[in-house]
Design an enzyme around this catalytic site. Structure first.
Site, PDB file in Angstrom:
ATOM      1  N   LYS A  80     -12.291  -1.415   6.540  1.00 30.54           N
ATOM      2  CA  LYS A  80     -11.624  -2.394   7.393  1.00 30.54           C
ATOM      3  C   LYS A  80     -12.118  -2.292   8.839  1.00 30.54           C
ATOM      4  CE  LYS A  80      -8.862  -2.544   3.663  1.00 30.54           C
ATOM      5  NZ  LYS A  80      -8.159  -1.621   2.788  1.00 30.54           N
ATOM      6  N   TRP A 140       0.817  -1.212   0.000  1.00 26.95           N
ATOM      7  CA  TRP A 140       0.000   0.000   0.000  1.00 26.95           C
ATOM      8  C   TRP A 140       0.851   1.263   0.000  1.00 26.95           C
ATOM      9  CZ3 TRP A 140      -4.384   0.000  -2.100  1.00 26.95           C
ATOM     10  CH2 TRP A 140      -5.252  -1.080  -1.957  1.00 26.95           C
ATOM     11  N   ASP A 178      -1.339   6.596   6.569  1.00 29.47           N
ATOM     12  CA  ASP A 178      -2.428   5.775   6.034  1.00 29.47           C
ATOM     13  C   ASP A 178      -2.745   4.722   7.093  1.00 29.47           C
ATOM     14  OD1 ASP A 178      -4.102   3.992   4.783  1.00 29.47           O
ATOM     15  OD2 ASP A 178      -2.795   3.621   3.047  1.00 29.47           O
TER      16      ASP A 178
HETATM   17  C1  LIG Z   1      -7.558  -1.013   1.703  1.00 29.56           C
HETATM   18  C2  LIG Z   1      -6.446  -0.071   1.797  1.00 29.56           C
HETATM   19  C3  LIG Z   1      -6.300   1.031   0.922  1.00 29.56           C
HETATM   20  C4  LIG Z   1      -7.190   1.270  -0.278  1.00 29.56           C
HETATM   21  O1  LIG Z   1      -8.485   1.498   0.011  1.00 29.56           O
HETATM   22  P1  LIG Z   1      -9.542   1.739  -1.179  1.00 29.56           P
HETATM   23  O2  LIG Z   1     -10.743   2.164  -0.438  1.00 29.56           O
HETATM   24  O3  LIG Z   1      -9.697   0.443  -1.919  1.00 29.56           O
HETATM   25  O4  LIG Z   1      -9.014   2.800  -2.065  1.00 29.56           O
HETATM   26  C5  LIG Z   1      -5.238   1.891   1.129  1.00 29.56           C
HETATM   27  N1  LIG Z   1      -4.374   1.703   2.122  1.00 29.56           N
HETATM   28  C6  LIG Z   1      -4.470   0.652   2.970  1.00 29.56           C
HETATM   29  C7  LIG Z   1      -3.473   0.472   4.066  1.00 29.56           C
HETATM   30  C8  LIG Z   1      -5.504  -0.268   2.834  1.00 29.56           C
HETATM   31  O5  LIG Z   1      -5.608  -1.309   3.671  1.00 29.56           O
END
Ligand SMILES: *Cc1c(COP(=O)(O)O)cnc(C)c1O
Length: 361
Positions: free
Chosen positions: A197, A102, A173
């Site tokens: 999540k 990511w 993030d």
């Molecule tokens: C799932 C995830 C994303 C991307 O999320 P989207 O909603 O699919 O754009 C980005 N960073 C991390 C750490 C993630 O787990």
């Protein structure tokens, strides 16, 4: 319905009580005779819902008043663009720590808007995935911000220590770890998370931003990605993802009832410890992340004999253990054990793993 435990990495399982409450009030919310998704985002009842959700999130994470909370569109990846557009001019440098898939994607997106500088990358030493010592990181002299991913959902790599970057705003993030453990918000400039999540349904992203960073957007930033505009408009510059906001609010209420973030953190640590113990107890299963970086949210593991992968997944499903297939880039298995996963689910998985080894080991 037999008990099913859903280990999907995202969109992930939501707490049972939240789903039941949403079902109960689905077509008649607060006695209005219609669904919460059928009312104006500017109506009194929706504004009250939106305010309560923000208040509860602030309480859960102890977010200070000089930080804004934004409910935006575009998930996690939307923020990969929003961050450089809002925090840096095109000619500026931005530092990125790469710890997995990511954070690597975040760099690729940032390349459209700034010159990202990769300060360090995770690496494999003696067969274990680890991170180079911070003393060896190559930071820029004048970075507009420092971006990192606190928990790599695909790789199962989690950071427990904060990068020490002086006055450079830290941008994190936290898509797969927000609300899983207590945080010191004031250490960060911006925290963002795609909701699917630990917060609610996909599409929504939650941004927590220090107020002095709200007015730095470059002039051509798309309005729906503009932090300042979102803050000025109470996250209602355009129609927000109202139903996702509602569900996020229910999740925050649930988490408060569960005792808040420190209570859930104890439970999350116990769940992860149980699973890693099960993996480490035998050579049949492997997790090769160095122990200080092992994620308590996403636990990837391999079978020493990958020809058994298909049988493992099929039999796991027959036992009500769903979505354990690892990310296609990593292979093997991955158990995502977010806040909503009860400890019974992890116990069921570990019991199944023992039984599968007994039959096939
Ligand atoms: C799932 C995830 C994303 C991307 O999320 P989207 O909603 O699919 O754009 C980005 N960073 C991390 C750490 C993630 O787990």
């Amino acid at each position: 319905m037999n008990t099913v435990y859903n280990f999907c990495a995202g969109p992930a399982m939501l707490p049972q009580p939240v789903m039941r409450k949403a079902q109960e009030e689905f077509i008649n919310w607060q006695g209005l005779g219609c669904s919460v998704m059928e009312i104006s985002h500017r109506s009194k009842p929706f504004i009250a819902l939106a305010d309560a959700a923000e208040r509860n999130l602030r309480e859960l994470l102890s977010i200070p008043q000089h930080y804004s909370v934004l409910f935006m569109h575009g998930g996690g990846r939307g923020q990969f663009s929003a961050v450089p557009l809002n925090l840096a001019e095109a000619t500026e440098h931005a530092d990125y720590l790469v710890t997995g898939a990511w954070s690597k994607s975040a760099v690729q997106e940032a390349e459209r808007f700034v010159t990202p500088n990769i300060v360090a990358e995770s690496c494999v030493i003696n067969g274990e995935t680890t991170l180079p010592d911070q003393a060896s990181w190559q930071c820029s002299d004048n970075a507009a911000y420092f971006h990192f991913c606190t928990n790599e959902t695909v790789d199962g790599v989690e950071l427990n220590v904060l990068p020490d970057v002086g006055d450079v705003p830290l941008v994190a993030d936290m898509s797969s770890t927000i609300l899983s453990r207590p945080l010191d918000i004031e250490k960060y400039g911006v925290i963002y998370a795609g909701a699917q999540k630990n917060i609610g349904p996909s599409g929504l992203s939650v941004v927590i931003i220090r107020n002095d960073l709200l007015d730095r957007a470059r002039h051509n930033t798309p309005s729906v990605l503009n932090y300042g505009l979102a803050a000025q408009n109470g996250s209602m510059y355009n129609t927000p993802p109202t139903y996702a906001w509602y569900l996020a609010g229910l999740v925050f209420e649930w988490l408060k009832e569960e005792g808040g973030v420190s209570a859930i953190y104890s439970r999350n640590k116990a769940k992860a410890a149980m699973l890693y113990e099960g993996i480490d107890a035998t050579d049949f299963y492997i997790n090769s992340i160095a122990s200080p970086y092992r994620s308590i949210m996403n636990v990837p593991f391999q079978l020493a004999d990958p020809t058994l992968d298909d049988a493992f997944l099929t039999q796991a499903e027959e036992n009500g253990l769903m979505a354990l297939k690892g990310h296609r880039s990593v292979g093997g298995m991955r158990a995502s054990i977010y806040n909503a996963m009860p400890i019974e689910g992890v116990k069921a998985l570990v019991d199944f793993m023992k039984e599968f080894e007994r039959k096939n080991g």
